[in-house]
Design a protein around this motif. Structure first.
Motif, PDB file in Angstrom:
ATOM      1  N   ASP A 260       0.843  -1.192   0.000  1.00 47.69           N
ATOM      2  CA  ASP A 260       0.000   0.000   0.000  1.00 47.69           C
ATOM      3  C   ASP A 260       0.878   1.243   0.000  1.00 47.69           C
ATOM      4  OD1 ASP A 260      -2.258   1.661   0.111  1.00 47.69           O
ATOM      5  OD2 ASP A 260      -2.007   1.876   2.276  1.00 47.69           O
ATOM      6  N   LEU A 261       0.833   1.989  -1.095  1.00 47.25           N
ATOM      7  CA  LEU A 261       1.607   3.227  -1.215  1.00 47.25           C
ATOM      8  C   LEU A 261       0.743   4.466  -1.067  1.00 47.25           C
ATOM      9  CD1 LEU A 261       3.803   2.180  -4.284  1.00 47.25           C
ATOM     10  CD2 LEU A 261       4.394   2.058  -1.861  1.00 47.25           C
ATOM     11  N   SER A 262      -0.561   4.269  -0.953  1.00 45.45           N
ATOM     12  CA  SER A 262      -1.481   5.404  -0.909  1.00 45.45           C
ATOM     13  C   SER A 262      -1.894   5.787   0.508  1.00 45.45           C
ATOM     14  CB  SER A 262      -2.748   5.074  -1.703  1.00 45.45           C
ATOM     15  OG  SER A 262      -3.515   4.096  -1.020  1.00 45.45           O
ATOM     16  N   GLY A 263      -1.684   4.864   1.456  1.00 50.23           N
ATOM     17  CA  GLY A 263      -2.164   5.093   2.816  1.00 50.23           C
ATOM     18  C   GLY A 263      -3.657   4.895   2.950  1.00 50.23           C
ATOM     19  N   LYS A 264      -4.292   4.326   1.914  1.00 46.29           N
ATOM     20  CA  LYS A 264      -5.752   4.182   1.925  1.00 46.29           C
ATOM     21  C   LYS A 264      -6.224   2.726   1.961  1.00 46.29           C
ATOM     22  CE  LYS A 264      -6.342   8.581  -0.493  1.00 46.29           C
ATOM     23  NZ  LYS A 264      -6.805   9.265  -1.725  1.00 46.29           N
ATOM     24  N   MET A 265      -5.271   1.795   2.049  1.00 48.67           N
ATOM     25  CA  MET A 265      -5.649   0.396   2.152  1.00 48.67           C
ATOM     26  C   MET A 265      -4.947  -0.221   3.362  1.00 48.67           C
ATOM     27  SD  MET A 265      -5.261  -2.835  -0.501  1.00 48.67           S
ATOM     28  CE  MET A 265      -6.283  -2.149  -1.801  1.00 48.67           C
ATOM     29  N   PRO A 266      -5.508  -0.045   4.547  1.00 45.73           N
ATOM     30  CA  PRO A 266      -4.891  -0.618   5.750  1.00 45.73           C
ATOM     31  C   PRO A 266      -4.930  -2.144   5.708  1.00 45.73           C
ATOM     32  CG  PRO A 266      -7.076   0.221   6.233  1.00 45.73           C
ATOM     33  CD  PRO A 266      -6.765   0.663   4.839  1.00 45.73           C
ATOM     34  N   PHE A 267      -4.162  -2.769   6.560  1.00 44.78           N
ATOM     35  CA  PHE A 267      -4.105  -4.231   6.623  1.00 44.78           C
ATOM     36  C   PHE A 267      -5.486  -4.831   6.831  1.00 44.78           C
ATOM     37  CE2 PHE A 267      -3.742  -8.188   9.018  1.00 44.78           C
ATOM     38  CZ  PHE A 267      -2.864  -8.920   8.217  1.00 44.78           C
ATOM     39  N   SER A 268      -6.303  -4.171   7.618  1.00 45.23           N
ATOM     40  CA  SER A 268      -7.645  -4.698   7.917  1.00 45.23           C
ATOM     41  C   SER A 268      -8.479  -4.877   6.660  1.00 45.23           C
ATOM     42  CB  SER A 268      -8.370  -3.772   8.894  1.00 45.23           C
ATOM     43  OG  SER A 268      -8.490  -2.474   8.347  1.00 45.23           O
ATOM     44  N   LYS A 269      -8.239  -4.044   5.639  1.00 43.81           N
ATOM     45  CA  LYS A 269      -8.928  -4.185   4.357  1.00 43.81           C
ATOM     46  C   LYS A 269      -8.152  -5.099   3.411  1.00 43.81           C
ATOM     47  CE  LYS A 269     -11.373   0.265   4.322  1.00 43.81           C
ATOM     48  NZ  LYS A 269     -11.585   1.532   3.579  1.00 43.81           N
ATOM     49  N   ALA A 270      -6.850  -4.930   3.399  1.00 37.44           N
ATOM     50  CA  ALA A 270      -6.027  -5.691   2.464  1.00 37.44           C
ATOM     51  C   ALA A 270      -6.119  -7.191   2.680  1.00 37.44           C
ATOM     52  CB  ALA A 270      -4.575  -5.243   2.583  1.00 37.44           C
TER      53      ALA A 270
END
Length: 318
Positions: free
Chosen positions: A212-222
């Motif tokens: 994640d390079l955007s800071g918009k996909m945290p581990f909880s979503k990924a």
């Protein structure tokens, strides 16, 4: 000489031009006449006071981490460089000070500039290129057929990560907006997800590695799109991510990896090899030195492809 400094934490408005002496070369250092300096998110995180634990609170502080330029003078123990050499390199990640007419750098922190690119392109390489190399050398393993997702791939790290992953035979999916589609295709992405048209989390595909390079996909979503044994990479961790990753890695087969940038002389040499063999370096914004405040205002807010740099040509040509 002119140098950008700030004497208190804050936004771009705290930056100012200072007249300071040209620094003196030491035994193992080189004096470099700067041609271009890259802009990195770490610059404004430090300037805003978000990284005090690492950067300290002593003022004045300088700006800029990676640079390109021409060697003006070398220390008596320097053997790799001579006056007139075109070089690029990286200063202390948390102390910076590259945004200056002249800088002092340790011999180990510079490398000969790739011969086939501009000074602006060379300045754009060290931080993001080193970050991409470090991800693949120390955090995750690539092999032929590895399924990798790069979220927010149209910026600097994504530019290198996409191209490096392809050299290793990985199958690369990138997530970008409208303006990034052409660039990531040029960099070799196998699949492109335009987040304006589709949600990668609902695509039904699972990956060995998610970056994640955007800071918009945290581990909880990924983790929804991660294979049973896989890895997630966070490239701008804070205390919260450090604590979370520790506990997640204790109990989960889906590992949470954190990038803590540690530049290496070997990375600069390896990057030069990649670029001289055809890697594409996109610099989509170039600002003159005198527009430093505008540069940091626009780049920290804006969406752009690849990297942005500040050029010293308006000073060098005087």
């Amino acid at each position: 000489m002119k140098k950008i400094i700030y004497t208190k934490f804050g936004g771009p408005e705290v930056l100012q031009i200072a007249e300071v002496p040209i620094p003196a070369v030491q035994e193992t250092t080189v004096l470099i006449k700067v041609k271009a300096v890259s802009l990195n998110p770490l610059d404004w995180k430090i300037r805003n006071g978000e990284m005090k634990l690492m950067s300290g609170s002593k003022f004045p502080k300088g700006m800029g981490i990676d640079f390109s330029g021409i060697v003006e003078e070398t220390g008596t123990a320097v053997t790799q460089y001579k006056k007139g050499d075109e070089v690029y390199g990286i200063l202390d990640v948390f102390k910076g000070k590259a945004l200056s007419e002249y800088i002092i750098a340790a011999e180990k922190d510079v490398a000969i500039k790739p011969r086939n690119i501009s000074f602006e392109q060379a300045a754009a390489m060290p931080v993001v290129g080193s970050a991409a190399l470090q991800i693949f050398k120390t955090l995750v393993s690539l092999k032929k057929g590895t399924e990798i997702l790069i979220n927010g791939a149209s910026g600097g790290i994504g530019m290198f990560a996409t191209q490096i992953a392809k050299t290793q035979g990985a199958v690369v999916t990138t997530v970008v907006g409208d303006i990034g589609v052409k660039a990531v295709k040029d960099w070799g992405a196998d699949f492109v997800v335009n987040y304006n048209n589709e949600d990668v989390l609902k695509g039904g595909k699972q990956y060995d590695i998610v970056i994640d390079l955007s800071g918009k996909m945290p581990f909880s979503k990924a983790k929804q799109i991660m294979k049973h044994s896989s890895a997630y990479v966070h490239t701008a961790p804070g205390p919260k991510e450090i604590i979370s990753s520790f506990f997640i890695n204790l109990f989960s087969s889906r590992k949470y990896k954190l990038l803590m940038l540690k530049p290496s002389p070997e990375y600069l040499t390896e990057l030069r090899g990649y670029v001289e063999n055809g890697f594409k370096i996109v610099v989509s914004k170039v600002y003159p030195f005198q527009s430093f405040e505008k540069a940091y205002t626009e780049v920290s807010n804006g969406k752009f492809i690849g990297k942005a740099v500040i050029t010293m040509d308006d000073l060098n040509n005087k």
